[in-house]
Design a protein around this motif. Structure first.
Motif, PDB file in Angstrom:
ATOM      1  N   UNK A 197       0.834  -1.206   0.000  1.00  0.00           N
ATOM      2  CA  UNK A 197       0.000   0.000   0.000  1.00  0.00           C
ATOM      3  C   UNK A 197       0.874   1.264   0.000  1.00  0.00           C
ATOM      4  N   UNK A 198       2.055   1.146   0.605  1.00  0.00           N
ATOM      5  CA  UNK A 198       2.942   2.313   0.717  1.00  0.00           C
ATOM      6  C   UNK A 198       3.670   2.620  -0.587  1.00  0.00           C
ATOM      7  N   UNK A 199       3.629   1.703  -1.542  1.00  0.00           N
ATOM      8  CA  UNK A 199       4.429   1.860  -2.760  1.00  0.00           C
ATOM      9  C   UNK A 199       4.154   3.193  -3.468  1.00  0.00           C
ATOM     10  N   UNK A 200       2.876   3.507  -3.669  1.00  0.00           N
ATOM     11  CA  UNK A 200       2.508   4.740  -4.383  1.00  0.00           C
ATOM     12  C   UNK A 200       2.950   5.991  -3.654  1.00  0.00           C
ATOM     13  N   UNK A 201       2.560   6.143  -2.365  1.00  0.00           N
ATOM     14  CA  UNK A 201       2.980   7.340  -1.627  1.00  0.00           C
ATOM     15  C   UNK A 201       4.501   7.494  -1.562  1.00  0.00           C
ATOM     16  N   UNK A 202       5.215   6.381  -1.412  1.00  0.00           N
ATOM     17  CA  UNK A 202       6.690   6.481  -1.391  1.00  0.00           C
ATOM     18  C   UNK A 202       7.196   6.983  -2.733  1.00  0.00           C
ATOM     19  N   UNK A 203       6.592   6.490  -3.788  1.00  0.00           N
ATOM     20  CA  UNK A 203       6.986   6.910  -5.133  1.00  0.00           C
ATOM     21  C   UNK A 203       6.729   8.388  -5.367  1.00  0.00           C
ATOM     22  N   UNK A 204       5.728   8.911  -4.667  1.00  0.00           N
ATOM     23  CA  UNK A 204       5.447  10.353  -4.786  1.00  0.00           C
ATOM     24  C   UNK A 204       6.466  11.168  -3.999  1.00  0.00           C
ATOM     25  N   UNK A 205       7.323  10.463  -3.264  1.00  0.00           N
ATOM     26  CA  UNK A 205       8.380  11.145  -2.518  1.00  0.00           C
ATOM     27  C   UNK A 205       7.927  11.693  -1.172  1.00  0.00           C
ATOM     28  N   UNK A 206       6.838  11.155  -0.633  1.00  0.00           N
ATOM     29  CA  UNK A 206       6.344  11.662   0.651  1.00  0.00           C
ATOM     30  C   UNK A 206       7.252  11.183   1.791  1.00  0.00           C
ATOM     31  N   UNK A 207       7.369  11.984   2.859  1.00  0.00           N
ATOM     32  CA  UNK A 207       8.189  11.549   4.001  1.00  0.00           C
ATOM     33  C   UNK A 207       7.523  10.370   4.738  1.00  0.00           C
ATOM     34  N   UNK A 208       8.336   9.563   5.476  1.00  0.00           N
ATOM     35  CA  UNK A 208       7.816   8.328   6.075  1.00  0.00           C
ATOM     36  C   UNK A 208       6.568   8.505   6.947  1.00  0.00           C
ATOM     37  N   UNK A 209       6.527   9.579   7.746  1.00  0.00           N
ATOM     38  CA  UNK A 209       5.336   9.716   8.606  1.00  0.00           C
ATOM     39  C   UNK A 209       4.080  10.007   7.787  1.00  0.00           C
ATOM     40  N   UNK A 210       4.260  10.718   6.686  1.00  0.00           N
ATOM     41  CA  UNK A 210       3.117  10.992   5.803  1.00  0.00           C
ATOM     42  C   UNK A 210       2.694   9.706   5.068  1.00  0.00           C
ATOM     43  N   UNK A 211       3.696   8.918   4.647  1.00  0.00           N
ATOM     44  CA  UNK A 211       3.413   7.628   4.015  1.00  0.00           C
ATOM     45  C   UNK A 211       2.608   6.773   4.985  1.00  0.00           C
ATOM     46  N   UNK A 212       3.034   6.769   6.231  1.00  0.00           N
ATOM     47  CA  UNK A 212       2.369   5.966   7.257  1.00  0.00           C
ATOM     48  C   UNK A 212       0.900   6.375   7.401  1.00  0.00           C
ATOM     49  N   UNK A 213       0.662   7.687   7.427  1.00  0.00           N
ATOM     50  CA  UNK A 213      -0.724   8.171   7.547  1.00  0.00           C
ATOM     51  C   UNK A 213      -1.552   7.731   6.337  1.00  0.00           C
ATOM     52  N   UNK A 214      -0.941   7.840   5.152  1.00  0.00           N
ATOM     53  CA  UNK A 214      -1.652   7.442   3.924  1.00  0.00           C
ATOM     54  C   UNK A 214      -2.044   5.955   3.982  1.00  0.00           C
ATOM     55  N   UNK A 215      -1.107   5.120   4.449  1.00  0.00           N
ATOM     56  CA  UNK A 215      -1.367   3.674   4.485  1.00  0.00           C
ATOM     57  C   UNK A 215      -2.472   3.371   5.497  1.00  0.00           C
ATOM     58  N   UNK A 216      -2.369   3.976   6.680  1.00  0.00           N
ATOM     59  CA  UNK A 216      -3.399   3.743   7.712  1.00  0.00           C
ATOM     60  C   UNK A 216      -4.773   4.177   7.201  1.00  0.00           C
ATOM     61  N   UNK A 217      -4.844   5.380   6.641  1.00  0.00           N
ATOM     62  CA  UNK A 217      -6.137   5.895   6.167  1.00  0.00           C
ATOM     63  C   UNK A 217      -6.700   5.010   5.062  1.00  0.00           C
ATOM     64  N   UNK A 218      -5.828   4.605   4.131  1.00  0.00           N
ATOM     65  CA  UNK A 218      -6.311   3.828   2.986  1.00  0.00           C
ATOM     66  C   UNK A 218      -6.824   2.457   3.442  1.00  0.00           C
ATOM     67  N   UNK A 219      -6.103   1.822   4.377  1.00  0.00           N
ATOM     68  CA  UNK A 219      -6.573   0.512   4.861  1.00  0.00           C
ATOM     69  C   UNK A 219      -7.888   0.666   5.620  1.00  0.00           C
ATOM     70  N   UNK A 220      -8.013   1.767   6.367  1.00  0.00           N
ATOM     71  CA  UNK A 220      -9.283   2.001   7.081  1.00  0.00           C
ATOM     72  C   UNK A 220     -10.417   2.203   6.075  1.00  0.00           C
ATOM     73  N   UNK A 221     -10.126   2.921   4.994  1.00  0.00           N
ATOM     74  CA  UNK A 221     -11.178   3.175   3.989  1.00  0.00           C
ATOM     75  C   UNK A 221     -11.720   1.881   3.394  1.00  0.00           C
ATOM     76  N   UNK A 222     -10.843   0.883   3.235  1.00  0.00           N
ATOM     77  CA  UNK A 222     -11.306  -0.378   2.643  1.00  0.00           C
ATOM     78  C   UNK A 222     -11.633  -1.412   3.724  1.00  0.00           C
TER      79      UNK A 222
END
Ligand SMILES: Nc1ncnc2c1ncn2[C@@H]1O[C@H](COP(=O)(O)OP(=O)(O)OP(=O)(O)O)[C@@H](O)[C@H]1O
Ligand SMILES: [Mg+2]
Length: 350
Positions: free
Chosen positions: A131-156
């Protein structure tokens, strides 16, 4: 962020090689398309997978795309995030041609594309990394990547703590699809494009996916849904685009598009099942129509189209049939006393 298709045609095999090798593509005005109608499809002389597509995806749209197998649906949607570029014509996002590399990188992540059977593209050793692959590719910092992954998993509706270290390949098919879906949502797209997202799912999982998609749209995402299921398109979409042999066959509201049952049938497509039943009832003389005119003849001066003026779903068709039944008991009602026979429990002699 409207996405505008301006006369877009796409050929998997280039129609002509530009003389100047540095010239990447043929400009619309320079191109000549042989014949009145271009060759289409995967026959040996095939040329255009899609041809002359012209429409705008507006912010907040829920656009359905239908069409027979090979009609160009998947080809068309891949133009929306610049995965492939038009052979002729342009795709503009926010007014900029996305064939331009800078523009394409600006929209990267904003238009999320979920392929058919997205679970086939899972690759990482654990759910988190996938799940983190896309946000990491966008160059987001690790804590932001972490938030993206948590939110996305919660959404699904997947549990972050129990699944983050799990291998995606040990999950059920439905869960795998959720993970793949989360991988796209983690990029926080404003437009979500889904290529037959519920194909092959059991009815309960299918419904929960469709509810999730509807919810994401309610939350403000623009959604494009490719589907062969007319019931889903009628229920969810505000506009429907129908493709036939790579060309735009119809574009309009579900009411407008599904009013043309015969034309759709001629290209191998159906209409939503409730609408199909309504059409058959009307053809047999049942006076369906606008509810206010339900008791008048089905085709009147005020309602020349009869039932085709509205799009029925199960509820509205049931409501209208019930209203007709109640208003005309003599026409179709079974009188209780006629059905009760001597000696029968509950009858007059019991
Ligand atoms: N990679 C490819 N190379 C050559 N031709 C292709 C390629 N992908 C698709 N085509 C051709 O382009 C046309 C449109 O294909 P596309 O996959 O867009 O159709 P579709 O409407 O998505 O079909 P389906 O409902 O089966 O998914 C078809 O004639 C197909 O054979
Ligand atoms: Mg396809």
């Amino acid at each position: 962020m409207p996405i505008v298709f301006e006369g877009v045609s796409y050929s998997y095999t280039a129609p002509a090689k530009p003389k100047d090798a540095k010239k990447p593509r043929i400009k619309a005005k320079e191109a000549s398309i042989p014949g009145e109608r271009p060759a289409w499809g995967n026959a040996p002389d095939a040329l255009w997978a899609i041809h002359d597509i012209d429409f705008t995806l507006e912010d907040g749209d829920f656009l359905g795309i239908a069409g027979h197998t090979g009609s160009g649906k998947s080809t068309l949607i891949q133009h929306m995030n610049g995965l492939i570029h038009p052979t002729l014509g342009r795709v503009l996002i926010d007014g900029t041609d996305i064939a331009d590399k800078k523009a394409a990188s600006r929209i990267r992540g904003k238009v999320g594309l979920v392929f058919q059977y997205p679970e086939h593209q899972l690759f990482a050793a654990n759910v988190y990394d996938d799940v983190a692959f896309g946000p990491r590719n966008l160059g987001l910092p690790p804590d932001e990547v972490d938030r993206c992954v948590r939110d996305a998993l919660a959404q699904v509706s997947l549990d972050f703590d129990s699944l983050r270290t799990a291998s995606p390949f040990e999950l059920s098919g439905g869960q795998q699809r959720r993970v793949a879906f989360a991988g796209v949502l983690a990029m926080r797209p404003s437009t979500l494009i889904l290529d037959e997202p519920v194909a092959g799912l059991d009815p309960a999982t299918r419904n929960s996916f469709l509810n999730l998609i509807a919810e994401l749209h309610r939350q403000g995402l623009t959604v494009v849904l490719v589907s062969h299921n007319m019931n889903d398109l009628a229920r969810l979409c505000n506009r429907v685009l129908v493709l036939k042999e790579g060309q735009q066959f119809a574009l309009g509201s579900p009411q407008e598009v599904f009013a043309h049952a015969d034309e759709l049938k001629a290209i191998g497509l159906g209409v939503p099942s409730a609408q199909g039943l309504a059409n058959r009832l009307v053809a047999q003389g049942v006076p369906l129509g606008d509810i206010s005119a339900a008791l008048s003849p089905r085709r009147t001066a005020a309602n020349p189209e009869g039932a085709t003026k509205r799009l029925y779903d199960i509820e509205s068709l049931a409501d209208e049939l019930a209203a007709l039944y109640k208003a005309q008991p003599a026409a179709g009602a079974i009188q209780p006393e006629e059905t009760v026979h001597e000696g029968q429990a509950g009858g007059p002699y019991a």
